[in-house]
Design an enzyme around this catalytic site. Structure first.
Site, mmCIF file in Angstrom:
data_model
loop_
_atom_site.group_PDB
_atom_site.id
_atom_site.type_symbol
_atom_site.label_atom_id
_atom_site.label_comp_id
_atom_site.label_asym_id
_atom_site.label_seq_id
_atom_site.Cartn_x
_atom_site.Cartn_y
_atom_site.Cartn_z
ATOM 1 N N HIS A 1 0.843 -1.227 0.000
ATOM 2 C CA HIS A 1 0.000 0.000 0.000
ATOM 3 C C HIS A 1 0.865 1.259 0.000
ATOM 4 O O HIS A 1 0.442 2.295 0.500
ATOM 5 C CB HIS A 1 -0.943 0.036 1.206
ATOM 6 C CG HIS A 1 -1.653 -1.253 1.467
ATOM 7 N ND1 HIS A 1 -2.862 -1.575 0.878
ATOM 8 C CD2 HIS A 1 -1.316 -2.326 2.228
ATOM 9 C CE1 HIS A 1 -3.241 -2.775 1.285
ATOM 10 N NE2 HIS A 1 -2.313 -3.261 2.093
ATOM 11 N N SER B 1 14.249 22.041 -16.201
ATOM 12 C CA SER B 1 13.043 22.848 -16.410
ATOM 13 C C SER B 1 13.432 24.161 -17.072
ATOM 14 O O SER B 1 14.507 24.689 -16.828
ATOM 15 C CB SER B 1 12.381 23.111 -15.058
ATOM 16 O OG SER B 1 11.605 24.290 -15.110
ATOM 17 N N LYS C 1 15.570 22.275 -11.043
ATOM 18 C CA LYS C 1 14.929 21.004 -11.379
ATOM 19 C C LYS C 1 15.819 20.036 -12.131
ATOM 20 O O LYS C 1 16.572 20.412 -13.017
ATOM 21 C CB LYS C 1 13.677 21.261 -12.219
ATOM 22 C CG LYS C 1 12.510 21.785 -11.443
ATOM 23 C CD LYS C 1 12.076 20.790 -10.386
ATOM 24 C CE LYS C 1 10.586 20.636 -10.307
ATOM 25 N NZ LYS C 1 9.929 19.984 -11.345
ATOM 26 N N GLU D 1 9.418 8.706 -16.808
ATOM 27 C CA GLU D 1 8.016 9.124 -16.994
ATOM 28 C C GLU D 1 7.527 8.800 -18.404
ATOM 29 O O GLU D 1 6.388 8.365 -18.603
ATOM 30 C CB GLU D 1 7.869 10.626 -16.731
ATOM 31 C CG GLU D 1 7.980 10.967 -15.257
ATOM 32 C CD GLU D 1 8.038 12.470 -14.988
ATOM 33 O OE1 GLU D 1 7.719 13.262 -15.889
ATOM 34 O OE2 GLU D 1 8.420 12.835 -13.869
#
Ligand code: ARG
Length: 460
Positions: free
Chosen positions: A156, A277, A283, A290
């Protein structure tokens, strides 16, 4: 427009309809396999006395020179042709004259394209096997290097029990190993030659289908000509296996994204596999992971697209089947890219072992072992579960771990606690005592790695 089927028509085709119907823009990938198949067909025709040996030789040489010229850039595959089959036949006739007009004897584009797809997909299955072997080799190395790298195991997404990085990565080893075995399975079922099925009902020429199959390294010919031209099961199986590979890659990517987050900091992705970024200078994003996760939906879509295309097609060949190609090419291209990039990223990722270990020490990952300690001292498990539950509640209150409590504090919960509790619930003990088959102890993991390495060796 240079089509193979002018005779029966008086009018010419609408330009939009021509483009809509044509497949050359994507089936030009079949150039090499179409040449391979046509050469085998020509050889078989001459062996059977259907064309002469001289004609067969001319056809084979002609096809080879076309292939060379396309590869060297001398000859361009243009949209003047409907498909790769027309392109090759027209150019062959241009080059060798009448012998070229005989290459299509006893053949239809229906069995020709069925053959091309099988030859192409068969090579791709082998390619996927090689990529998966590479992934497994990289994962195996991470496992070997991290037998004692403790980390929390989750259920979980909540800390559950401690494991090691070797054990966690080992789970993915099992998944990709099954993926590889699936590729071998698919190969076994698909490796039969459809050429000779003709348009749908075979042919009256005395073709030797076994010989053609042998020339092309198939196990043998397919056994029903209608099925031969309209079977795309092997593509569906293959794309389903690719979807499973992508699902595994996507799950692993998701973990890497979580592990790379500012909160976890379990891994540092190499600069080569991250991006920045345009506005936030600080960043460093896990874009590759992804995108692998993102492209998974696309590969599932390719599978769904072909399944849906096939569901309403009566026997035998129907033009809908041309739709198999773009979906299939998209699925193999994306899966191959994702496997390659993900594996390279994993080969260079840095594991922040201290952070992993610190995280494993928090979140009561040793609570089960504390309960098992009481069980070993004679308490029934359900009672022990309840005692430790109350103890954890107290620790949450005090903002400390179970091992931070003194023996006197522990004894308030049960007289059975003794000084040996600290050793019994240390991270090392929790992991190292899990000795059952498949469990995370380094001792067990070493045996698993031996099995994995034997598998990788036999795979070579
Ligand atoms: N481009 C076609 C395909 O991909 C080749 C077979 C054409 N056959 C036909 N009867 N029109 O399916």
């Amino acid at each position: 427009m240079a089509q193979l089927w002018g005779g029966r028509f008086t009018g010419s085709i609408n330009e939009l309809a021509w483009n809509f119907n044509a497949s050359i823009t994507f089936d030009k990938r079949f150039l090499e396999v179409d040449v391979r198949g046509s050469k085998a067909h020509a050889k078989m025709l001459s062996k059977q006395g259907i064309i002469s040996e001289e004609e067969s030789n001319k056809i084979c040489e002609g096809l080879d020179t076309i292939l060379e010229d396309v590869k060297s850039g001398k000859l361009e595959i243009t949209s003047k042709y409907e498909d790769i089959h027309s392109f090759l036949e027209a150019n062959l006739i241009d080059r060798i004259g009448d012998a070229g007009k005989k290459v299509h004897t006893g053949r239809s584009r229906n069995d020709q394209v069925a053959l091309d797809m099988r030859l192409y997909a068969r090579d791709e299955v082998k390619h996927m096997e090689a990529l998966l072997t590479n992934t497994l080799t990289v994962l195996n190395q991470i496992m070997k290097d991290n037998l004692d790298t403790y980390m929390p195991g989750f259920t979980h997404l909540q800390k559950a029990q401690p494991v090691t990085l070797a054990h966690h990565v080992g789970a993915y080893f099992e998944m990709f190993k099954r993926d590889l075995l699936r590729m071998r399975d698919i190969y076994e079922r698909m490796n039969y030659c459809p050429l000779g099925a003709g348009a749908l009902a075979g042919t009256t020429y005395p073709l030797d289908r076994e010989y053609t199959a042998q020339l092309l390294d198939f196990y043998g010919p397919t056994l029903n000509s209608m099925d031969s031209v309209s079977d795309r099961d092997y593509l569906i199986e293959f794309m389903s296996a690719l979807s499973t590979v992508m699902m595994h890659l996507s799950r692993f990517s998701e973990e890497i994204i979580i592990w790379n987050s500012n909160e976890y900091r379990f891994v540092t992705i190499d600069d080569a596999y991250s991006t920045g970024s345009s506005i936030m200078p600080q960043k460093k994003n896990p874009d590759i992971a992804e995108l692998v996760r993102g492209k998974t939906g696309r590969v599932y879509g390719d599978l769904m697209s072909l399944l849906t295309t096939m569901k309403g097609i009566p026997l035998a060949y129907n033009k809908d089947m041309q739709e198999d190609k773009e979906a299939f090419f998209d699925a193999i291209d994306n899966t191959a890219n994702c496997l390659t990039l993900f594996t390279d990223m994993m080969a260079t990722v840095k594991f922040n072992k201290d952070n992993m270990e610190k995280s494993a020490m928090m979140g009561f990952t040793n609570a089960t072992d504390a309960a098992d300690y009481l069980v070993n001292k004679g308490m029934p498990f359900r009672d022990a579960h309840s005692v430790i539950g109350r103890l954890v509640l107290c620790c949450i209150d005090k903002n400390c771990a179970i091992d931070d409590l003194t023996i006197d504090e522990l004894k308030e919960f049960s007289e059975l606690f003794d000084n040996d509790i600290y050793d019994a619930i240390s991270l090392e003990t929790c992991v190292n005592k899990r000795l059952t088959i498949g469990a995370p102890s380094p001792e067990m993991m070493r045996k698993v790695i031996e099995i994995n390495e034997a598998f990788l060796k036999e795979d070579k």
